[in-house]
Design an enzyme around this catalytic site. Structure first.
Site, mmCIF file in Angstrom:
data_model
loop_
_atom_site.group_PDB
_atom_site.id
_atom_site.type_symbol
_atom_site.label_atom_id
_atom_site.label_comp_id
_atom_site.label_asym_id
_atom_site.label_seq_id
_atom_site.Cartn_x
_atom_site.Cartn_y
_atom_site.Cartn_z
ATOM 1 N N HIS A 76 0.797 -1.253 -0.039
ATOM 2 C CA HIS A 76 0.150 -0.019 -0.183
ATOM 3 C C HIS A 76 1.042 1.293 -0.133
ATOM 4 C CE1 HIS A 76 -2.545 -2.980 1.600
ATOM 5 N NE2 HIS A 76 -3.746 -2.252 1.090
ATOM 6 N N MET A 112 7.852 -3.512 5.225
ATOM 7 C CA MET A 112 8.206 -3.519 3.858
ATOM 8 C C MET A 112 9.208 -2.287 3.488
ATOM 9 S SD MET A 112 7.939 -6.655 2.973
ATOM 10 C CE MET A 112 8.925 -6.472 1.449
ATOM 11 N N GLU A 113 8.547 -1.108 4.154
ATOM 12 C CA GLU A 113 9.218 0.235 3.873
ATOM 13 C C GLU A 113 10.656 0.009 4.781
ATOM 14 O OE1 GLU A 113 5.445 0.570 2.680
ATOM 15 O OE2 GLU A 113 6.064 -0.379 4.532
ATOM 16 N N ASP A 127 27.196 0.481 -4.881
ATOM 17 C CA ASP A 127 27.127 1.276 -6.130
ATOM 18 C C ASP A 127 28.411 2.251 -5.890
ATOM 19 O OD1 ASP A 127 26.547 2.314 -8.496
ATOM 20 O OD2 ASP A 127 25.800 4.043 -7.529
#
Length: 161
Positions: A76, A112-113, A127
């Site tokens: 969501h 999840m965040e 990176d």
């Protein structure tokens, strides 16, 4: 316990949270980036050509938490009230430990965040440093703690980390 993102026909489905009461929800997640000792020294000295590795990784993690619903199809979209990304340098293991924290008042959790923030911060470290160390390893991405919601308080056992 059944999977919440599968409907009665076995199809992927976004959970309907409209009937859930809003409550304060918090989550903390973790990731570790293992690297060569020389790479860690360059991070600490802020001497990598791409810039301040941890500052960029912090912003990337915060931004990723805010974009979680764009990255994970059945999440969501959430109005996060707090996102934090912090780092611990582990000289002994030659690693950067990433911890993220997310908070909101809402109808669904922020696990999840928090996991997305920790993961993307770790990927950003990779990176930023890959020009000097392509052998880095991202490991132990995990949920550390979750508060609020129907299932209550969860804390990961130390032996599982």
């Amino acid at each position: 316990m059944s999977l919440t993102h599968i409907d009665s026909q076995g199809h992927a489905s976004m959970v309907d949270v409209s009937e859930k009461p809003a409550s304060v929800r918090e989550a903390r997640a973790f990731a570790r980036v293992l690297m060569k000792p020389g790479t860690l020294e360059q991070i600490k000295a802020n001497s990598l050509k791409k810039g301040d590795v941890l500052a960029v990784a912090r912003i990337a993690g915060i931004q990723a938490a805010k974009k979680c619903a764009d990255l994970i199809p059945l999440c969501h979209p959430l109005a996060l009230s707090k996102v934090a990304v912090d780092f611990v340098i582990d000289d002994q293991q030659s690693a950067v430990e990433v911890t993220s924290y997310c908070k909101l008042t809402g109808q669904t959790g922020v696990e999840m965040e928090a996991l997305t923030a920790a993961s993307i911060a770790a990927l950003t470290i990779y990176d930023m440093c890959k020009a000097v160390d392509m052998e880095m390893v991202i490991e132990q991405v995990c949920l550390l703690e979750k508060l609020g919601g129907r299932r209550g308080h969860y804390v990961r056992e130390e032996s599982n980390q």
